[in-house]
Design an enzyme around this catalytic site. Sequence first.
Site, short mmCIF file in Angstrom:
data_model
loop_
_atom_site.label_atom_id
_atom_site.label_comp_id
_atom_site.label_asym_id
_atom_site.label_seq_id
_atom_site.Cartn_x
_atom_site.Cartn_y
_atom_site.Cartn_z
N GLU A 400 0.58 -1.08 0.16
CA GLU A 400 -0.07 0.11 -0.03
C GLU A 400 0.77 1.23 -0.04
O GLU A 400 0.66 2.08 -0.82
CB GLU A 400 -0.99 0.20 1.22
CG GLU A 400 -2.21 -1.13 0.97
CD GLU A 400 -1.74 -2.42 1.30
OE1 GLU A 400 -0.57 -2.67 1.90
OE2 GLU A 400 -2.51 -3.39 1.25
N GLN A 422 -7.79 -2.53 -1.50
CA GLN A 422 -8.16 -3.78 -1.80
C GLN A 422 -9.59 -3.32 -0.73
O GLN A 422 -10.77 -3.79 -1.17
CB GLN A 422 -7.68 -4.88 -1.42
CG GLN A 422 -8.16 -6.16 -2.10
CD GLN A 422 -7.42 -7.29 -2.55
OE1 GLN A 422 -6.78 -7.87 -1.75
NE2 GLN A 422 -7.14 -7.54 -3.61
N ALA A 424 -10.52 -0.52 2.44
CA ALA A 424 -9.98 0.64 3.06
C ALA A 424 -9.23 0.26 4.29
O ALA A 424 -8.13 1.08 4.65
CB ALA A 424 -11.07 1.70 3.65
N PHE A 426 -6.73 -1.54 4.80
CA PHE A 426 -5.36 -1.76 4.54
C PHE A 426 -4.73 -0.36 4.12
O PHE A 426 -3.33 -0.28 4.25
CB PHE A 426 -5.02 -2.70 3.25
CG PHE A 426 -5.77 -4.07 3.67
CD1 PHE A 426 -5.72 -4.77 4.75
CD2 PHE A 426 -6.62 -4.65 2.74
CE1 PHE A 426 -6.08 -6.06 5.27
CE2 PHE A 426 -7.38 -5.75 3.17
CZ PHE A 426 -7.07 -6.49 4.17
N ILE A 427 -5.36 0.47 4.22
CA ILE A 427 -4.77 1.85 4.02
C ILE A 427 -3.78 2.22 5.24
O ILE A 427 -2.90 3.15 5.09
CB ILE A 427 -5.67 3.17 3.82
CG1 ILE A 427 -4.84 4.30 3.15
CG2 ILE A 427 -6.39 3.81 5.24
CD1 ILE A 427 -5.91 5.26 2.68
N HIS A 467 -11.76 -5.73 7.88
CA HIS A 467 -12.36 -5.47 6.72
C HIS A 467 -14.00 -4.70 6.75
O HIS A 467 -14.97 -4.79 5.89
CB HIS A 467 -12.86 -6.99 6.05
CG HIS A 467 -11.77 -7.68 5.63
ND1 HIS A 467 -10.85 -8.30 6.52
CD2 HIS A 467 -11.03 -7.81 4.45
CE1 HIS A 467 -9.87 -8.95 5.83
NE2 HIS A 467 -9.97 -8.61 4.74
#
Length: 665
Positions: A400, A422, A424, A426-427, A467
Amino acid sequence: MPSPDSSVDVPSEIDVRALYESLLVPRVIEEKMLTLIRQGRIAKWFSGYGQEAIAVGTAWALDDRDYILPMHRNLGVWTTRGVDRERLFCQLMGKSGGFTNGRDRTFHFGLPEKNLIGMISHMAAMLPVACGLGQAIRYRDENRVACAFCGDGGTREGDFHEALNLASVWDLPVVFLVENNGYGLSTPTEEAVAPNDIADAAAGYDMPGWVVDGNDLFAVMDAVRDARAHARTEGPILLEMKTFRVRGHEEASGTAYVPDELIAEWTDEDPVERVTAELRDEGLLAGDAMEAIRDDLESEIDTLAEWALDQPEVTSTPEAERDAVFAPAPEPTPPSPDAETAETRFIDAIQEALWAAMEQDEDVILMGQDIAEYGGAFKVTDGFVEELGEERVRNTPIIEDGAIGAGMGLAIEDLPAVVEMQYADFISCGFNQTVNNLATTHYRWGQPVNVTIRAPFGGGIGAGPFHSQSREAWFAHTPGLKVVIPATPRDAKGLLHTALADPNPVLFFEHKKLYRSVRGEVPTEEYSLPFGEARVARMGTDATIVTYGVGVHWALAEAEHQAEANGAELEVVDLRTLVPWDRETVRESLTKTNRLLVLHEATRTAGFGAEVAAELGKIGFKLLDAPIRRVAAEDLPVPNAKPLEDEIFSAEARLRPTVEELLAF
Ligand SMILES: Cc1ncc(C[n+]2csc(CCOP(=O)(O)OP(=O)(O)O)c2C)c(N)n1
């Protein structure tokens, strides 16, 4: 400067005098700075004393069109590239007339006209940016490279490894240049770096890794010239320049922790002394000629430094500083009132906008995990790569920060970048590039950064703590980022067009639950909608619910219920964008309803609702007949089990009782 393809035999064919002078310039500036520090006339200085051969040799060996991304000890890059010395001194002294107007210090700025992109404090953060620049060079098939510096300490950061890997899998024309000076602040390199040679890291990324004597100007020039040739034709390369930091990390911190023998040993290898001896011994430049060069420089630098110290302090106004945060954006073009419409799902509206922008402007580049053949986790980019090609619809590795940093590099080269997270959630792994690099760049040195981060977010689908998150408040709290959260297909299309045309970083949050569950009439023509304009989603007279994203749908359902069950008319205001946000429409609504409830899916404490409540408590105080109420998720990580999420965590469950309390107040 030697041309990129000229094979210069160092030192005989080059302009020895000019080269010698280039090497001396940073040395003489440093000597003056060190005197000023001792005199207490400047506060801070990161010394590159004894490391000048690397900066100067690199700038000499590269072509002026090549990008260089130097670090804090690379004054010689700037001076060798011929940066305006008066402005440079004002910048170094923090005076009016520098490159950042006092918004940042020393080498924290870029000069695109000189193909120099300076650093941020965060070590290794510019390496992914170099990848983006390299990507732009490849995309346009240009004869250039990007050369990015990094300290030995910085090579342990994730950005270093993400960048090397990305450059390698995409064959980017990037020279990674590690300046191994033996210490990272007080920590000896061997305590922080497992292998003896950092260059060995190259093997892990399938690129050559060369160890170079960084105190030998001619060895540096040779290596960089060969590395450039390699990068242009075959892809990235890693150079480890061995040198030593003979002074403190910054001047005030000293060198008490460095053994004296080491300093003595490396002082004997001083690059300026070595070149001086070499040129004299080879008969290329006489001793008195070299002394004369030094004398002239000393007097020039002395005058310049004293002049810069006499320059006025930086001044500004709050308005000017606020205005500097964002680059001016184009005016949006809303749909015509009689536009044809078609019923469209939320996800299709997003896809439509993305597709249209990419079809019209071949400079728009899309990056993300699994977005090419697979079409992305939510299939937003399904079919894109087949039509637009893999140069424009690029699967990234799971990086990322690396992908967002590369997006910044593309944007610097005027290629608007869209980076898909993929999920949000994982931002968080791209946080550094987002909040420190993207967000600060325009304010600090005026560079527009058109990067749109698309982030599928939100809960209510039993997807658990990693998630389901709604993290808009992190970014709304960061000056320099725009934050957009559409609730309807019409807004999703129009606001995404606006984001893609905006020369600033935009966080575009797309609620996953809305993707396929919400449909609406969407103008078939292309249009864009203004940021900072809320939409009254339902008119009412008894209370106002201010919300955004999925909250809009909760609020509308609640309004229906209240109308039917109690005859109460709720007004629903959909903010649509959080940065900027529309205080006036909310205040306007209060003139009718005199009651305010702020609703969001995100957790309560320090959520965006707190901001709305505080602002309206001020600008709407006299309009209020009841305390402002806030409905938000419980302050918990999002629980996985549906009953826990729906009944304990979710804001939705608390909406009705709070609305009823507010109406009854
Ligand atoms: C991400 C990050 N963590 C910590 C710091 C604080 N810091 C500033 S310089 C420095 C040492 C850097 O060492 P190295 O990369 O070897 O470069 P050098 O200063 O030796 O040239 C540290 C830890 C930082 N700037 N960035």
